[in-house]
Design an enzyme around this catalytic site. Sequence first.
Site, PDB file in Angstrom:
ATOM      1  N   THR A  26       0.812  -1.224   0.000  1.00 50.12           N
ATOM      2  CA  THR A  26       0.000   0.000   0.000  1.00 50.12           C
ATOM      3  C   THR A  26       0.839   1.266   0.000  1.00 50.12           C
ATOM      4  OG1 THR A  26      -0.191  -0.372   2.370  1.00 50.12           O
ATOM      5  CG2 THR A  26      -2.084  -0.970   1.021  1.00 50.12           C
ATOM      6  N   SER A  49       3.283   4.540   0.702  1.00 50.33           N
ATOM      7  CA  SER A  49       3.477   5.562   1.730  1.00 50.33           C
ATOM      8  C   SER A  49       2.799   6.861   1.325  1.00 50.33           C
ATOM      9  CB  SER A  49       4.970   5.806   1.910  1.00 50.33           C
ATOM     10  OG  SER A  49       5.521   6.250   0.685  1.00 50.33           O
ATOM     11  N   HIS A 106      35.906   5.758 -25.135  1.00 49.63           N
ATOM     12  CA  HIS A 106      36.360   7.142 -25.176  1.00 49.63           C
ATOM     13  C   HIS A 106      35.699   7.852 -26.342  1.00 49.63           C
ATOM     14  CE1 HIS A 106      39.029  10.576 -24.900  1.00 49.63           C
ATOM     15  NE2 HIS A 106      39.201  10.500 -26.214  1.00 49.63           N
TER      16      HIS A 106
END
Lengths: 510, 119
Positions: free
Chosen positions: A186, A188, A489
């Site tokens: 559920t 926060s 590079h």
Amino acid sequence: MFRSIMPRALPRAVRPTPITRSTFCASNIYFQGRSKRGYASEAEEKDLVIIGGGVAGYVAAIKAGQAGLKVACIEKRGALGGTCLNVGCIPSKSLLNNSQLYHQILHDTKHRGIEVGEVTLNLQALMQAKDTSVSGLTKGVEFLFKKNNVEYIKGTGAFQDEHTVAVNLIEGGETTVRGKNILIATGSEATPFPGLTIDEKKVITSTGAIALQEVPKKMTVIGGGIIGLEMASVWSRLGTEVTVVEFLGQIGGPGMDAEVAKQTQKILAKQGIIFKLNTKVTKGDAEGEGVSISTEAAKGGKEESIDADVVLCAIGRRPYTNGLGLENIGLETDDRGRLIIDQEYRTKIQHIRAIGDVTFGPMLAHKAEEEAVAAVEYLTKGYGHVNYGAIPSVMYTHPEVAWVGQNEQELKAAGVKYRVGSFPFSANSRAKTNLDTLGFVKMLSDAETDRILGIHIIGPNAGEMIAEGVLAIEYGASSEDVARTSHAHPTLSEAFKEAAMATYDKAIHY
Amino acid sequence: MNATKILQQGRQPMIRFLGKRTTPSTIDHTPKVHPASPTHSLPESFASYRQKAQQHGPLNQTNKFSTGIGSSSGSSLGPIEAGKGSFFDRSELPQRFQRLSWSQAEIEAVESGGASLFA
């Protein structure tokens, strides 16, 4: 006498296809497909019922669907993806990216040889772009549900008993769903600041901060953590004067390396954000036109009042279990509201598991995702795994900040002997050509074994670069291992390699 | 000479391929502390719940299949007949094994020899 050919108690699936009345045959055969009979009175029991369709919940649902389980996922928002997709990571990234682009066009084009005319901001269109990204992604998840045979129940779920979840449907009405196993995901919610009532217009959380209708002149951000700083960046770039008030002596929240935090603060301050660290907000007043907050030095002393049009509360998040009916099944939470689980994500009731923000660990979408896969694997295979020592954190400001593993202050506190190597982006060829050279890569390795213990990056694309660091930590690599691996590079990732070289020996280009 | 020795040995990277990932052959499923738990302890309720809970047999069994009845073969669970001398009524069984009630339409269909369906 009427007599059915098939036994009445057989499930409907076993019975032959119903014969329509247009078919000419003996009259009693018409009864065979009748829908009133059989097991149709009650919904079947699911193998797994998931409460919450956020990152934890939807990933678990898809994984379980792939494993062949009968799955139902209950989500009350009306859109899948939870906080992350709807009002968190995703919409904020849209705003961060586009506000950075706007800021760059305004301030960072001339010396690149690009002359632009008048640049104006269309906030409505900026928000529209964000909404398009969000709806595209949430619909994508819904498609994945269909693809993997996940039943999507739109409503609010609450425990009736240990196997039954009552669902208050969004479109009206109620239903119940039974599950052999139940997964609580559920999530926060933003922790409100005591004394200030959130109205998402003047006193806002991150949810309101991604949906403001106009650019405020002044904004105060309570909390200098990742969410607070990302939102501060967005609105500061769009022209707001932003003040960040933080109780602790460093920004970035726990986990961020002190050196990185200090450098980041310097960079963000240069961008125009005002910082008030070691400062406590004592009260807030939203009665007038704007919002006024009173502050004092954290260790007592100097008092001050800060006025703003909008106050953003970003002091943290708390697990969301309101109305879940935990009391009906006797599940308890700890002092911070987190569901208590064991190593296999089980609550004390074996078949009820909890993952993501609602339980222990950092509240991060990618951590929830890992847990979702592991929890379903525990269910289907009896074995799952999440390495909590290798979970990256990223702050999507510009430049980005990212880290994984331990930071220098943690190593010092633990008494570990370590080596440090760092490499600045100002010495990296690609960063130089991009004219984007702020920041550095810092690597910490064990003094004796050279095993990498932590990697901290400020710099362009740090969030992408940290993936290499997570892999190195997951594999238990030494800094020499990374240093001896060829990096293309000219790329920013060469800075990563050079930091590794600097850790075990010496960097070449610095 | 020392340098040559090192060269001959070659460098041993710390990352080494360990072979295909496998599931451990024995896994202890008894509840233990979650690695991210801030208290580093499980509350007493975990043990006390397991003590009294019965879920497809006692929860405390630690064999590989302790998580569900579905993973054991039917024969290993023993016979399904009631023990000698004990009987049970159909009405004691779960709902789905009980007799279904007739609907009014069906009763009429039976009584009229199916004619009511065409009425």
